[in-house]
Design a protein around this motif. Sequence first.
Motif, PDB file in Angstrom:
ATOM      1  N   GLU A  53      32.306  -3.309 -14.770  1.00  0.00           N
ATOM      2  CA  GLU A  53      32.830  -2.929 -13.516  1.00  0.00           C
ATOM      3  C   GLU A  53      33.691  -1.593 -13.652  1.00  0.00           C
ATOM      4  OE1 GLU A  53      33.998  -3.501  -9.242  1.00  0.00           O
ATOM      5  OE2 GLU A  53      32.466  -3.739 -10.471  1.00  0.00           O
ATOM      6  N   LEU A  54      34.594  -1.572 -14.600  1.00  0.00           N
ATOM      7  CA  LEU A  54      35.463  -0.438 -15.035  1.00  0.00           C
ATOM      8  C   LEU A  54      34.561   0.646 -15.349  1.00  0.00           C
ATOM      9  CD1 LEU A  54      38.093  -1.890 -17.218  1.00  0.00           C
ATOM     10  CD2 LEU A  54      38.252  -1.098 -14.842  1.00  0.00           C
ATOM     11  N   THR A  55      33.244   0.593 -16.161  1.00  0.00           N
ATOM     12  CA  THR A  55      32.350   1.406 -16.547  1.00  0.00           C
ATOM     13  C   THR A  55      31.711   2.185 -15.262  1.00  0.00           C
ATOM     14  OG1 THR A  55      31.785   0.286 -18.560  1.00  0.00           O
ATOM     15  CG2 THR A  55      30.360   2.037 -17.948  1.00  0.00           C
ATOM     16  N   ARG A  56      31.439   1.124 -14.256  1.00  0.00           N
ATOM     17  CA  ARG A  56      30.690   1.598 -13.288  1.00  0.00           C
ATOM     18  C   ARG A  56      31.896   2.577 -12.392  1.00  0.00           C
ATOM     19  NH1 ARG A  56      31.223   0.645  -7.905  1.00  0.00           N
ATOM     20  NH2 ARG A  56      32.441  -1.091  -8.189  1.00  0.00           N
ATOM     21  N   LYS A  57      32.900   2.177 -12.343  1.00  0.00           N
ATOM     22  CA  LYS A  57      33.968   2.972 -11.505  1.00  0.00           C
ATOM     23  C   LYS A  57      34.146   4.105 -12.469  1.00  0.00           C
ATOM     24  CE  LYS A  57      36.353  -0.756  -9.310  1.00  0.00           C
ATOM     25  NZ  LYS A  57      36.490  -0.307  -7.946  1.00  0.00           N
ATOM     26  N   ARG A  58      33.918   4.234 -13.479  1.00  0.00           N
ATOM     27  CA  ARG A  58      34.173   5.676 -14.358  1.00  0.00           C
ATOM     28  C   ARG A  58      33.033   6.482 -14.020  1.00  0.00           C
ATOM     29  NH1 ARG A  58      35.567   2.776 -18.833  1.00  0.00           N
ATOM     30  NH2 ARG A  58      33.571   3.456 -19.774  1.00  0.00           N
ATOM     31  N   GLY A  59      31.800   5.876 -13.512  1.00  0.00           N
ATOM     32  CA  GLY A  59      30.614   6.964 -13.259  1.00  0.00           C
ATOM     33  C   GLY A  59      29.872   7.115 -14.304  1.00  0.00           C
ATOM     34  N   ASP A  60      29.763   5.752 -15.407  1.00  0.00           N
ATOM     35  CA  ASP A  60      28.791   6.018 -16.113  1.00  0.00           C
ATOM     36  C   ASP A  60      27.931   4.704 -15.903  1.00  0.00           C
ATOM     37  OD1 ASP A  60      27.549   5.741 -18.606  1.00  0.00           O
ATOM     38  OD2 ASP A  60      29.322   5.666 -19.911  1.00  0.00           O
TER      39      ASP A  60
ATOM     40  N   VAL B 269      25.961  -9.220 -19.786  1.00  0.00           N
ATOM     41  CA  VAL B 269      26.710 -10.086 -18.892  1.00  0.00           C
ATOM     42  C   VAL B 269      25.664 -11.315 -18.387  1.00  0.00           C
ATOM     43  CG1 VAL B 269      27.897 -10.235 -16.736  1.00  0.00           C
ATOM     44  CG2 VAL B 269      28.532  -8.461 -17.967  1.00  0.00           C
ATOM     45  N   ALA B 270      24.296 -10.927 -17.880  1.00  0.00           N
ATOM     46  CA  ALA B 270      23.340 -11.627 -17.606  1.00  0.00           C
ATOM     47  C   ALA B 270      23.040 -12.737 -18.650  1.00  0.00           C
ATOM     48  CB  ALA B 270      22.214 -10.855 -17.359  1.00  0.00           C
ATOM     49  N   ARG B 271      22.962 -12.273 -19.797  1.00  0.00           N
ATOM     50  CA  ARG B 271      22.769 -13.191 -21.092  1.00  0.00           C
ATOM     51  C   ARG B 271      24.062 -14.222 -21.053  1.00  0.00           C
ATOM     52  NH1 ARG B 271      24.861 -13.139 -25.684  1.00  0.00           N
ATOM     53  NH2 ARG B 271      25.334 -10.908 -25.382  1.00  0.00           N
TER      54      ARG B 271
ATOM     55  N   SER C 225      32.436 -13.604 -12.564  1.00  0.00           N
ATOM     56  CA  SER C 225      31.484 -12.638 -13.233  1.00  0.00           C
ATOM     57  C   SER C 225      30.170 -12.541 -12.262  1.00  0.00           C
ATOM     58  CB  SER C 225      31.139 -13.282 -14.694  1.00  0.00           C
ATOM     59  OG  SER C 225      32.127 -13.366 -15.313  1.00  0.00           O
ATOM     60  N   HIS C 226      29.856 -13.349 -11.592  1.00  0.00           N
ATOM     61  CA  HIS C 226      28.898 -13.197 -10.713  1.00  0.00           C
ATOM     62  C   HIS C 226      29.128 -12.272  -9.525  1.00  0.00           C
ATOM     63  CE1 HIS C 226      25.413 -16.272 -11.948  1.00  0.00           C
ATOM     64  NE2 HIS C 226      26.440 -16.981 -12.343  1.00  0.00           N
ATOM     65  N   PHE C 227      30.084 -12.411  -9.165  1.00  0.00           N
ATOM     66  CA  PHE C 227      30.631 -11.476  -7.998  1.00  0.00           C
ATOM     67  C   PHE C 227      30.464 -10.063  -8.630  1.00  0.00           C
ATOM     68  CE2 PHE C 227      34.143  -9.159  -5.999  1.00  0.00           C
ATOM     69  CZ  PHE C 227      33.394  -9.077  -4.550  1.00  0.00           C
ATOM     70  N   LEU C 228      31.073  -9.747  -9.641  1.00  0.00           N
ATOM     71  CA  LEU C 228      30.858  -8.461 -10.149  1.00  0.00           C
ATOM     72  C   LEU C 228      29.486  -7.881 -10.546  1.00  0.00           C
ATOM     73  CD1 LEU C 228      34.051  -8.584 -12.845  1.00  0.00           C
ATOM     74  CD2 LEU C 228      33.926  -7.657 -10.555  1.00  0.00           C
ATOM     75  N   VAL C 229      28.735  -8.731 -10.871  1.00  0.00           N
ATOM     76  CA  VAL C 229      27.377  -8.364 -10.964  1.00  0.00           C
ATOM     77  C   VAL C 229      26.804  -7.967  -9.240  1.00  0.00           C
ATOM     78  CG1 VAL C 229      24.681  -9.300 -11.007  1.00  0.00           C
ATOM     79  CG2 VAL C 229      26.611  -9.763 -12.782  1.00  0.00           C
ATOM     80  N   ALA C 230      27.315  -8.795  -8.433  1.00  0.00           N
ATOM     81  CA  ALA C 230      27.078  -8.500  -7.247  1.00  0.00           C
ATOM     82  C   ALA C 230      27.706  -6.838  -6.604  1.00  0.00           C
ATOM     83  CB  ALA C 230      27.504  -9.554  -6.136  1.00  0.00           C
TER      84      ALA C 230
ATOM     85  N   GLY D 291      22.830  -0.380  -4.318  1.00  0.00           N
ATOM     86  CA  GLY D 291      21.824  -0.351  -3.072  1.00  0.00           C
ATOM     87  C   GLY D 291      20.711  -1.658  -2.904  1.00  0.00           C
ATOM     88  N   ARG D 292      20.976  -2.553  -4.096  1.00  0.00           N
ATOM     89  CA  ARG D 292      20.090  -3.760  -3.992  1.00  0.00           C
ATOM     90  C   ARG D 292      20.955  -5.118  -3.208  1.00  0.00           C
ATOM     91  NH1 ARG D 292      15.687  -2.931  -6.630  1.00  0.00           N
ATOM     92  NH2 ARG D 292      15.317  -5.339  -6.581  1.00  0.00           N
ATOM     93  N   TYR D 293      20.904  -5.061  -1.914  1.00  0.00           N
ATOM     94  CA  TYR D 293      21.693  -6.032  -1.110  1.00  0.00           C
ATOM     95  C   TYR D 293      21.144  -7.391  -1.089  1.00  0.00           C
ATOM     96  CZ  TYR D 293      23.973  -1.882   0.484  1.00  0.00           C
ATOM     97  OH  TYR D 293      24.782  -0.845   0.480  1.00  0.00           O
ATOM     98  N   ALA D 294      19.796  -7.700  -1.331  1.00  0.00           N
ATOM     99  CA  ALA D 294      19.386  -8.957  -1.495  1.00  0.00           C
ATOM    100  C   ALA D 294      19.712  -9.618  -2.835  1.00  0.00           C
ATOM    101  CB  ALA D 294      17.896  -8.926  -1.588  1.00  0.00           C
ATOM    102  N   ASP D 295      19.640  -8.857  -3.698  1.00  0.00           N
ATOM    103  CA  ASP D 295      20.283  -9.329  -5.159  1.00  0.00           C
ATOM    104  C   ASP D 295      21.653  -9.410  -4.900  1.00  0.00           C
ATOM    105  OD1 ASP D 295      17.650  -9.100  -6.264  1.00  0.00           O
ATOM    106  OD2 ASP D 295      18.084  -7.203  -7.132  1.00  0.00           O
ATOM    107  N   ALA D 296      22.378  -8.534  -4.502  1.00  0.00           N
ATOM    108  CA  ALA D 296      23.781  -8.996  -4.238  1.00  0.00           C
ATOM    109  C   ALA D 296      24.171 -10.179  -3.660  1.00  0.00           C
ATOM    110  CB  ALA D 296      24.266  -7.539  -3.822  1.00  0.00           C
ATOM    111  N   GLN D 297      23.429 -10.247  -2.581  1.00  0.00           N
ATOM    112  CA  GLN D 297      23.757 -11.490  -1.605  1.00  0.00           C
ATOM    113  C   GLN D 297      23.338 -12.872  -2.491  1.00  0.00           C
ATOM    114  OE1 GLN D 297      22.323 -11.269   2.240  1.00  0.00           O
ATOM    115  NE2 GLN D 297      22.425 -13.543   2.524  1.00  0.00           N
ATOM    116  N   SER D 298      22.559 -12.865  -3.316  1.00  0.00           N
ATOM    117  CA  SER D 298      22.071 -14.087  -4.064  1.00  0.00           C
ATOM    118  C   SER D 298      23.183 -14.238  -5.166  1.00  0.00           C
ATOM    119  CB  SER D 298      20.749 -13.576  -4.839  1.00  0.00           C
ATOM    120  OG  SER D 298      19.753 -13.782  -4.267  1.00  0.00           O
ATOM    121  N   SER D 299      23.603 -13.314  -5.726  1.00  0.00           N
ATOM    122  CA  SER D 299      24.934 -13.364  -6.891  1.00  0.00           C
ATOM    123  C   SER D 299      26.124 -14.016  -6.129  1.00  0.00           C
ATOM    124  CB  SER D 299      25.156 -12.114  -7.701  1.00  0.00           C
ATOM    125  OG  SER D 299      24.133 -11.771  -8.389  1.00  0.00           O
ATOM    126  N   ILE D 300      26.435 -13.285  -4.746  1.00  0.00           N
ATOM    127  CA  ILE D 300      27.534 -13.565  -4.144  1.00  0.00           C
ATOM    128  C   ILE D 300      27.537 -15.314  -3.999  1.00  0.00           C
ATOM    129  CG2 ILE D 300      29.081 -13.432  -2.070  1.00  0.00           C
ATOM    130  CD1 ILE D 300      27.945 -10.492  -2.034  1.00  0.00           C
TER     131      ILE D 300
END
Length: 628
Positions: free
Chosen positions: A344-351, A362-364, A384-389, A396-405
């Motif tokens: 999450e921190l990496t994503r927020k940094r833009g990497d 994380v998935a593993r 962790s599942h929420f952060l994956v979401a 923009g993958r809302y179906a995948d996000a909804q499943s993780s949530i």
Amino acid sequence: MQLIDGYPDIPAAGSLMSKILILFVHGLAGSRGSWGDFESLIKQDEELKPRVDVAFFVYPTGLVRFPWSDKYLNPQDVADGLTTEIGVKHAQYKKILLVCHSMGGLVAKRSIIDELLRRHELQISGVVFFATPHKGSELAAVATNLSAEHRQTKAIRPDTEFLRVLNKEWLEQGCEAKVDATYVAAGKDACVTKNSAEGPQTSRRDIDVLKGHIDIVKPTSSGDLAFLIVKAAAKRVIYDKNADYAKLLDAINNGDSHSAEHLVATKGRSWIERQDSDRAIDVLERVVKRFDATSAEVIWSKYLLVIARLFRSGDTSSTAIDDDLIRESEALRLAPLLLAERMELTRKRGDRELAIQIYSDVARQLAENRSPRSAGEAYAIATSHFLVANLMRYGGRYADAQSSIEVARKIFVPTIVSHQTELAHCQYALEVCRSMTGLMQEDRTLLMGGSEFRPFAEALLLLAKSHSEWTQARLAEAAESAEDAANGFEAIGYRPYAVRAKRLFGLLEVWRKLDWGASVESAVTTSSSADGSILRALLGVAGSEGTIHDQFNKLRPSNALGLLQFASARNDNWTKDIGGFALPPVLERTDRGLRWITHRASSLHDADRILRDKLDVPARLAVPLVAD
């Protein structure tokens, strides 16, 4: 137990035992008449009047004492009198908010400290210091020279032994963690300087720049800053936001590792997004210093400190969660959480690329840790599942996000406060996914929870309600819900969310002004400066095409799609070729797994069509102007 405005943990109004007491303590030369319209304003306020009683502590005082006058008690004796009055006259109240003016604040501090030194259970839950001379008052020095043996003014001159001991013991007894304290300075105060009126570095500080030493405690309307400050403090006491800090401080002082772990693991997540996160950071840092580096309470505290600093200052540094911390967390089965937060921190940094790499780890980890053995492990896996979401939503993958949530929601335990906070995030994120795919729900079930959770959840749902009203073309209602959400977040100190809600409200106001026929320049003044430049370009202001080329790909896909609605509705030239420009990167599944793909468009119309296709958003669906 009855519900009051949806709060299940507050007893029914009407019983003294269920109410808090606001007890006013005047200052040097003050009296009951010092407080202006405070009492009537409290009794007229719809939120406070069923939950609050009002009383006044009055003691002999004066600015100058003549030789033939009665002697004034010194501040220590006045403090003893306050303690006696609370214990005898107001014994029925479990929670008391002291509202103090000038020297009255010093009296209150002395009373609180003495009760802690006696190891008595505190009835005082909060204190508001209006223009209190914590470092002394020069006026008191002058009054001492004009008086005959004035014990009160002598004690509160600058650099007296009374003040030195008072301030030293206030810090030593950890009063900032045990009592909700607010320090208020008066901008025009000629008696007590701003420096003297301020509290410790991490304290809650306010200033009324328009008031002086006397009128700062004389509100005349419910919109007066002094009344609003007291109202906010009263609500914090009603909802008992300070109790957890006091319990944790006791656990630290007593070396009680078990209690510290329980508090940090089950309550800590709800502390760090509030306006007083500095207080949480201070207490969590004490945990880290006090207990074993590999203990559960220290690992939890280090994790929470990372998140707290992210919310407070936007710290997304690559060293915030290092390999050592992740290794230390493995024995507690918290490694998936730490890895997910690093992602999450990496994503927020833009990497983005590194975020995807970490996502694979994380998935593993989540595949290997399916069955939590404790509430702490359940929090770690579910979050962790929420952060994956979050990553999926960002791409923009809302179906995948909804499943993780949905997976996260099934794992969180609704009766645990830290889980309640995350469940509120889950519920809002789920509403975002639905709003982006045309599946918004009108009938939302508000999740149950404690007093800290409920106002936050309600504000989040107001934000979701704004999205729903927007999709149904109820613009005025959408703007009202967004504004109410912003006020709700502000009231409980969740400022990052208040900023998001205010941004949405600003964009809705731009749309409404354009509906009324306002010019683009006039309308965009209600939006943030960052939104203003992109809005001008989307609305076809001449010479602004460069903004699309420079800034459009920096938006989140959902935000880009939301703002494109300004162009589709109001820019007759939105099909015009303005030259190729990059769209926000989106996540797509390829033969090699998830990849960031950057598409290009040559017109705003093309940008809208491509983004809707890649995000699986229906062609004519009205999506929120800003959802994430």
